[in-house]
Design an enzyme around this catalytic site. Structure first.
Site, PDB file in Angstrom:
ATOM      1  N   ASP A 459       0.851  -1.187   0.000  1.00 21.43           N
ATOM      2  CA  ASP A 459       0.000   0.000   0.000  1.00 21.43           C
ATOM      3  C   ASP A 459       0.883   1.230   0.000  1.00 21.43           C
ATOM      4  O   ASP A 459       1.876   1.300   0.733  1.00 21.43           O
ATOM      5  CB  ASP A 459      -0.909  -0.009   1.238  1.00 21.43           C
ATOM      6  CG  ASP A 459      -1.897   1.127   1.195  1.00 21.43           C
ATOM      7  OD1 ASP A 459      -2.087   1.692   0.118  1.00 21.43           O
ATOM      8  OD2 ASP A 459      -2.461   1.443   2.254  1.00 21.43           O
ATOM      9  N   ASP A 554      -3.842   2.107  -5.488  1.00 21.40           N
ATOM     10  CA  ASP A 554      -2.573   2.240  -4.788  1.00 21.40           C
ATOM     11  C   ASP A 554      -2.324   1.106  -3.813  1.00 21.40           C
ATOM     12  O   ASP A 554      -1.412   1.177  -2.999  1.00 21.40           O
ATOM     13  CB  ASP A 554      -2.526   3.569  -4.045  1.00 21.40           C
ATOM     14  CG  ASP A 554      -3.556   3.635  -2.951  1.00 21.40           C
ATOM     15  OD1 ASP A 554      -4.595   2.960  -3.086  1.00 21.40           O
ATOM     16  OD2 ASP A 554      -3.334   4.336  -1.957  1.00 21.40           O
ATOM     17  N   GLU A 555      -3.118   0.091  -3.839  1.00 24.86           N
ATOM     18  CA  GLU A 555      -2.820  -1.030  -2.965  1.00 24.86           C
ATOM     19  C   GLU A 555      -3.187  -2.340  -3.619  1.00 24.86           C
ATOM     20  O   GLU A 555      -4.087  -2.408  -4.460  1.00 24.86           O
ATOM     21  CB  GLU A 555      -3.502  -0.902  -1.607  1.00 24.86           C
ATOM     22  CG  GLU A 555      -4.995  -0.805  -1.658  1.00 24.86           C
ATOM     23  CD  GLU A 555      -5.589  -0.705  -0.265  1.00 24.86           C
ATOM     24  OE1 GLU A 555      -6.295   0.281  -0.024  1.00 24.86           O
ATOM     25  OE2 GLU A 555      -5.329  -1.596   0.571  1.00 24.86           O
TER      26      GLU A 555
END
Lengths: 1268, 245
Positions: A459, A554-555
């Site tokens: 993350d 984003d993760e």
């Protein structure tokens, strides 16, 4: 009837008519005393008469039609009780609210009577409400006979007068509610209104605010037949012709009084009357061209009002200085329930001014322009009007639905939309990549439970913020946030760690953030940079390998187990020295490598959490942040999780956390104290179970589990401001077009449409807190099943609009609209040419999920999806309709190419997808419907594209002869067939089931292969289908126990080996060769039974499978519990008669379930207990050991047994019998042989010992010595 | 029991027809009380408490049994059995005992009928059927066992030493340990003499001293489903003292 009725009703009438209301000083206005109900009621009646007297006095001008009539209303009527009351009294009748006696009234008005009342009232004048209405219309009292409710019965002829002649006629009227509703008064009213409405374009709906249906004004018919309702203050009848202007002054004088009354605030009643007066007196000045005489033109209120709205709605840009319209506003203001007297006075002045010139009014009104409108006034505007004003501002106009390009603009500018679209795209890309990558290793995806796993959760640290900060590195160490503006109203999308130190959080309003940290730096969105960073991030992750699941831009979650486990040990089971440690080290190394690579590529820090499952990885990530990594090792899982607070767990936030806190649970530790049941009752079955698992570090979700998309929707709830219904409908249509775009994008079609409508709450202000937001809303959802999977905007739009219309909301109050398609059917890529075609599907019912699946897999299904001619849309492909019915006719599914071919040609019937209900029933459809209930008729469906069914049993020779492509297909099919059935090593099933399964392919064991072969192909497939359906059921059940715990149960079950029948207690004479061996006797000692033996109550599989799954589980649990208890020795005697678990009592009759009795003590392992058995055994025993005397152990066992009989079974008779039998045996042998005294002596001794023990036991029970 | 003769005949005891299937508590109790009536008559006959000529033969359980024809005797027996009913309903009875006293008041013999293993069922459930096979479908089975019991009672009674003249008898009930004593108005039951009282002795030697007796003789264990009735005879110490004299 008769004289009594006349007399009584006359009395009542006289009393009532002479009733005068002077003032409120009468005793009826005093308070009632306690218990004085009779008194209270008497007063109530007087007060009601006061009211009537009031009505009477105010309508003195009306014709006294009902003179001498005394009425009571019974039950539901149209018009309502209230209206009837008013009509009767105002036209000279007497109305009785409460019927003191049947004879007190002359007429009872009812629409219908209950049978009992019909008998009770048979001899009285029961009339329909229409009598009253018609009488008033006719202006004279009509004979009540033609309005009878009760007649003399169906066949009864009655005398009647017809033009002076006496005729006899039979009544044939029907008495139903329908008659009433059809001809009813309200209906006609509504009809008229509806006609009025229909004159205009589109439908108009009442606003939630306007109290339009107030008082009787509503009923005023345009035809003018109805009596005036403005009975309160206005004497001149509304039916009067348009008066001259001189008269108009007179006419308006009572108005002045009324206004004066209202202004002085005499009471709310007054105001209401004023209101109704204003409505009914038809003061609609704008219709009147002459300003000098604004108050006197009688027009039709309801109609005009509506028409006005019509007029103004399509032209919303009317200049604000629009005098007539504004005047109307003022009038509406007047109706406001809480008017402030001063304003009234002002208005009054306004109205009174003899020459209210337009400029003057405009002046007043401009002063009260929307901006300056006090809230109470604003409320009074209808929503549409408000919207019109609002949209006058071109800027607002541009950003609301008034802008034709609104939708496009909305979706192009909405940040949330952008993010979600981006994420969805990323996800599908990721899935594609993962699918490509792991196509080969798909097999290994199924992992054995219990193996060691390494999941990493990667993350970004404050993704947006970190990326945005790259362009402005000087702020890296300062608090910074990403938001769409520095204004107080913008929302923080992301904030960096320095900002978090101030307490700023994601999702916070800037206003609050500025309070916390005044010098916070606000960064703008930089979507290209985000995309760039995300791309780099995913590239780095893909390099790592393993199974990837993108959580967000984003993760991501990565299952790196395969990378961590050493090559030779892919199971993750075996533990060699240091291997676990090495694996963990490896996982750490992977994480470290990933972090550095992402840092290189994107310049931003990521954090990594590593754990044995997704939960642990996520939890570890929290610890890893910022810019770190953390691994939770198996041994520390429980401690680590215990320390967390509940809300730290993924998926737990305020709502669940709050619920838990209410019962005093804050940390995960506390959760562990709770039982699963408690959690489930508190949070529901899914969440409760999940939380319970989570608190123990259990998470069964797999990385890369692809969630199938269940719905596609388009929804807008910002900027929705409509002025008219057509506008709203157009918007819905546009929304549906957007939905269609998305459906096509997703390659699906939906069968169910849900329309979500958000309407401004009644109490919410017209202007929500957020600019053009939706504010407080009531949400309405309505779904319809389309019957046909579709993604056509036309169809969806039409349905959506009809749903919207069905709610009948005022368009101005709509605040949000959404359309959603569920029950999605995928469009196969094969049918890409016509992605939006809609084709009717056979409905195979719910009971055959397998078949349904096959349908969706059927490539034929989607190959040809022509547009129907009726759909009214351009057919987007060549007309292939002669080919299409393959899907519609069930017979075409039969494995007969010829028949289907034939059907193809002569099946010209097309089902219109749009009007499914009107579809003519095609014979094939009818057959399919008939077959739907008949399982055998549901044929084994073609799955591989050939027209032939491949029996799952394949002759290898035939196979070899086939061309390779067909062969591979068949082989593939065969494999597909067998694969799910082959028992995987882990999911072992109990023996019977396993046996059934091993016999599975090619044919069910019950079918003789030879017979099967000789059958016609059709029959064969039928047999196969029916058996495979059975097997599907069995499979479904064998799949049931999936959690590891249940699995263990099954394994236990499996372990049970059928116990051998215990051998006879004593060796038969055949064993005499070795009479000295002690082993012959050791049998005799009642030894501990093998406690794993519980074959006697293993569960009956067929019984079990017949039960619903939850009950099955219950029984298995119960079974296991019992077995365990037995194993632990809780049930001491695992002997002959093991009690089955008591059967479920039949639901109807309650029965007493008696507690289980202790089992009888039994002798020897053979479980003997009856006297004859015992005697027999004793005899054998004695014969066997006559020479040598009994073995000590045996005698002891015997003594123990007899003792138990005395104490536990309490059958003294048996004991005596046994002992005496022994005695007899010994004596008999003694007398008969006299050979070996030694053996007999031993026997006698033993007998003595037994006697002694028995007596001892008897004494122990508190009884006297037995006579043995 | 034929109903022709003897003015005060007890309510025809063998009435299995009334409860064709023994699967309610009520049926259990009916069967038991019927049996006890017959058993008491039998004991009175075999132990010669009344002259045997005052008995007539009757039929019960398909067996010829003896019934006293004296109205007072019959009434006494019936009323004591009736008085048993409420106790049975409350599930407080552990044993029903017929005690035979010597003229001097010593306990000579006790005939015990132990029903402590009857199912305990609430009074309001007495017509509710037992679950599954826990009741007795086959009444014949029970009746045969009861007949055997009567038969054995008869036999055992006639085999025992004859009682001295002027013996008397009474019916006693031993309550379950947790049961409340049946005190109240009217009070058909009075506490028995201390030597036959169960429960804590409280240090007194007299309490319970005659329980158990010196010698016991099993009669029969009736066991069918949950109908478990054990019966045996106890002979008290006083009897052997008498004999010794």
């Amino acid at each position: 009837m008769g004289s009594r009725l006349e007399k009584n009703s006359e009395l009542v009438r006289k009393r009532f008519e002479s009733h005068k209301f002077e003032d409120e000083e009468g005793d009826e206005y005093e308070g009632s005393k306690f218990g004085g109900f009779a008194d209270y009621f008497r007063r109530k009646k007087i007060k009601l008469q006061n009211l009537d007297a009031d009505i009477r006095s105010s309508t003195a001008g009306n014709a006294q039609i009902f003179k001498g009539v005394c009425c009571h209303v019974n039950g539901y009527t149209q018009p309502s009780l209230n209206d009837l009351h008013h009509m009767i009294v105002s036209y000279g009748g007497v109305f009785m609210q409460y019927l003191d006696g049947k004879t007190t009234v002359t007429h009872i008005i009812a629409s219908n009577l209950t049978p009992k009342k019909a008998i009770e009232f048979r001899r009285y004048r029961i009339v329909k409400p229409a009598w009253v209405v018609d009488s008033i219309t006719a202006g004279k009292l009509l004979p009540w006979n033609s309005y009878r409710v009760l007649d003399e019965g169906v066949g009864q002829r009655v005398l009647a007068f017809d033009e002076g002649k006496v005729v006899s006629q039979a009544r044939t009227q029907s008495r139903t509610y329908r008659e009433q509703t059809k001809t009813s008064w309200y209906t006609s009213q509504v009809k008229n209104m509806a006609e009025n409405i229909d004159d205009e374009a589109g439908a108009q709906f009442p606003s939630s605010q306007a109290v339009v249906l107030n008082g009787t004004g509503m009923y005023t018919d345009s035809s003018g037949q109805q009596p005036s309702k403005s009975i309160v203050y206005i004497q001149p009848n509304k039916r009067a012709e348009v008066p001259s202007s001189s008269q108009s002054l007179d006419a308006s004088s009572p108005l002045k009084d009324a206004l004066a009354n209202a202004a002085t605030g005499i009471g709310s009643g007054g105001i209401e009357r004023l209101e109704s007066f204003l409505k009914t007196s038809h003061i609609v000045p704008e219709k009147n061209a002459t300003v000098t005489n604004p108050l006197t033109t009688p027009t039709r209120t309801s109609k005009v009002v509506l028409r006005d709205e019509m007029l103004e709605s399509p032209t919303p840009q009317k200049s604000p200085i629009n005098t007539p319209q504004k005047l109307r506003y003022d009038l509406t203001n007047l109706e406001s329930p809480t008017p402030s007297p001063p304003k009234r006075v002002k208005l009054l002045a306004d109205l009174e001014s003899p020459t209210p010139s337009p400029p003057r009014q405009a002046e007043i009104l401009t002063a009260e322009e929307p901006v300056a409108l006090p809230p109470t006034k604003a409320k009074v505007l209808t929503a549409e009007e408000h919207n019109a004003i609002l949209l006058a501002d071109p800027h607002i106009r541009k950003s609301s639905t008034a802008n034709p390009d609104f939708l496009k603009q909305y979706y192009s500018e909405s940040r949330l939309h952008h993010l979600s679209a981006w994420k969805a795209e990323l996800k599908s890309r990721c899935q594609r990549m993962a699918a490509e990558k792991s196509a080969s290793q798909k097999q290994s995806l199924k992992r054995k439970p219990g193996s060691r796993r390494y999941i990493i959760h990667v993350d970004f640290d404050s993704f947006f913020c970190a990326v945005s900060l790259k362009s402005t590195p000087e702020y890296v160490d300062k608090p910074a946030v990403v938001a769409h503006g520095a204004g107080t109203g913008s929302e923080i999308a992301s904030c960096n760690y320095p900002a978090r130190a101030f307490g700023v959080k994601n999702g916070m309003w800037m206003k609050q953030a500025l309070k916390l940290c005044p010098n916070i730096k606000v960064l703008p969105y930089d979507f290209p940079a985000y995309e760039e960073a995300s791309k780099g991030f995913y590239e780095a992750i893909l390099d790592v390998g393993g199974i990837i699941q993108s959580v967000s831009v984003d993760e991501a979650l990565v299952d790196v187990s395969t990378l961590c486990l050493p090559a030779e040990d892919t199971d993750g089971f075996s533990v060699r020295e240091g291997s676990v440690w090495r694996e963990q080290e490896k996982a750490d190394r992977i994480a470290q490598g990933l972090r550095t690579r992402i840092k290189e590529k994107t310049g931003c820090a990521v954090s990594v959490g590593i754990g044995g499952n997704i939960l642990l990885a996520k939890v570890a990530l929290r610890k890893a942040k910022p810019a770190g990594q953390h691994q939770i090792k198996p041994e520390e899982v429980l401690n680590f999780i215990a320390e967390l607070s509940v809300q730290d767990l993924p998926g737990v936030a305020y709502s669940i956390g709050g619920k838990l806190e209410e019962i005093g649970v804050k940390s995960v530790k506390d959760v562990r104290q709770m039982t699963q049941e408690r959690l489930i009752t508190l949070l529901g079955p899914k969440t409760g179970k999940k939380l319970w698992d989570y608190s123990r570090g259990i998470d069964k979700t797999e990385v890369g589990e692809q969630v199938v998309r269940k719905s596609v929707s388009a929804e807008v709830n910002w900027g929705i401001r409509f002025l008219s219904q057509p506008e709203a409908e157009e918007f819905v249509q546009n929304l549906c077009t957007e939905l269609q775009r998305r459906l096509v994008n997703e390659q699906v079609r939906g069968r169910q449409l849900t329309v979500k409508i958000m309407r401004k709450s009644a109490e919410a202000p017209l202007d929500p807190p957020k600019h053009l937001g939706h504010g407080k809303c009531d949400t309405f959802n309505k779904s319809i099943v389309l019957g046909v999977a579709t993604n056509s905007a036309g169809i969806i739009g039409r349905e959506a609009i009809s749903i919207l219309r069905s709610y009948g909301f005022s368009p101005g109050e709509l605040r949000g609209l959404g359309v959603q398609m569920t029950k999605l059917d995928p469009i196969k890529s094969f049918g890409d040419a016509l992605p939006d075609g809609s084709q009717r599907r056979l409905n195979f019912g719910v009971s055959a999920p397998r078949l349904v699946k096959q349908i969706t897999e059927d490539p034929i299904d989607d190959s040809i999806t022509p547009k129907k001619a009726k759909s009214g849309q351009p057919s987007s492909g060549p007309s292939q309709s002669h080919l299409d019915p393959i899907d519609e006719s069930p017979t075409s599914r039969k494995p007969k190419a010829i028949s289907s071919q034939a059907l193809r040609q002569d099946d010209p019937i097309f089902l219109s997808p749009q009007k499914p209900r009107e579809t003519p029933v095609h014979p094939a459809t009818a057959i399919s419907r008939a077959n739907a209930s008949d399982y055998s008729a549901r044929k084994y469906l073609n799955m591989t594209g050939t027209q032939f069914i491949m029996p799952s049993q394949i002759d290898p020779e035939v196979l070899a002869e086939l061309p390779p492509d067909i062969r591979s297909k068949l082989v593939a099919q065969g494999r597909k067939e067998t694969k799910p059935r082959s028992p995987s090593p882990k999911t072992q099933s109990p023996i019977p089931r396993a046996a059934r399964e091993t016999s599975n392919p090619p044919l069910p064991s019950q079918v003789d292969p030879e017979v099967f072969e000789s059958l016609p192909a059709e029959l064969q497939t039928e047999i196969l289908a029916s058996y495979s359906a059975n097997q599907a059921i069995f499979q479904a059940q064998s799949l049931l126990p999936q959690s590891p715990r249940k699995l263990r149960t099954i394994q236990n079950l499996k372990k049970t080996t059928p116990t051998k029948k215990q051998g006879p207690l004593f060796r038969s004479r055949a064993s005499k060769q070795d009479p000295y061996s002690t082993s012959t006797q050791s049998n005799f000692v009642a030894d501990q039974k093998d406690d794993s033996d519980y074959n006697s109550d293993t569960l009956d599989e067929s019984f079990l499978s017949a039960l619903p799954p939850d009950m099955q589980e219950e029984i298995i649990q119960e079974h296991r519990r019992k077995w365990l208890a037995k194993k632990r020795g809780l049930m001491t005697s695992a002997l002959k008669d093991c009690h089955r678990p008591p059967d479920q009592p039949p639901a109807i009759q309650r029965k007493i379930r008696l507690p289980l009795r202790d089992p009888k003590p039994t002798f020897t392992t053979r479980g003997l207990s009856t006297l004859p058995e015992l005697r027999e055994t004793l005899k054998e025993w004695f014969e066997e050991f006559r020479e040598d005397g009994p073995i000590e152990d045996d005698v002891k066992a015997m003594e123990r047994y007899l003792r138990r009989v005395v104490v536990e079974e309490r059958d003294l008779g048996k004991v005596v019998g046994v002992v005496r039998w022994m005695q007899w045996l010994v004596d008999d042998a003694d007398g008969a042989t006299k050979t070996n005294g030694k053996g007999l002596e031993a026997w006698s001794l033993a007998l003595e010992g037994v006697r002694e023990q028995v007596q001892f036991a008897v004494h122990e029970r508190g009884l006297g010595t037995l006579d043995l | 029991m034929t109903s022709n003769s003897a003015p005060p005949s007890p309510p025809s005891p063998p009435s299995p027809l009334l409860s064709p299937i023994l699967n309610t508590q009520f049926a259990f109790h009916r069967t038991l009380t019927d049996f006890l009536t017959i058993a008491i008559h039998t004991i009175l006959y075999t132990r010669e408490l009344y002259p045997q000529s005052t008995f007539i033969t009757a039929r019960a359980y398909n067996l010829s049994v003896h019934q006293n024809r004296h109205p007072l005797v019959c009434r006494w027996i019936n009323s004591s059995i009736d008085a048993l009913d409420p106790l049975l309903e409350k599930n407080t009875v552990k044993r029903v005992v017929l005690v035979i006293y010597a003229p001097s008041g010593e306990v000579l013999e006790r005939f015990l009928f132990d029903i402590s293993r009857f199912p305990v069922v609430d009074d309001h459930e007495k017509y509710t059927e037992f679950d599954g096979a826990r009741g007795i479908g086959n009444v014949v089975d029970v009746n045969e066992q009861l007949r055997h019991t009567i038969r054995k009672l008869d036999y055992a009674g006639s085999k025992m030493q004859p009682l001295p003249e002027d013996c008397t008898y009474t019916l006693a009930v031993e309550l379950r340990d947790e049961a409340e004593p049946p005190i109240g108005h009217p009070q058909p039951w009075v506490p028995s003499e201390p030597s036959l009282q169960t429960g804590e002795t409280g240090g007194s030697e007299r309490i319970g001293s005659d329980l158990g007796g010196v010698k016991s003789m099993p009669v029969r264990l009736v066991e069918s489903g949950d109908f478990i009735l054990e019966s045996w005879i106890e002979e008290g110490a006083a009897k052997f003292k008498c004999d010794g004299l």
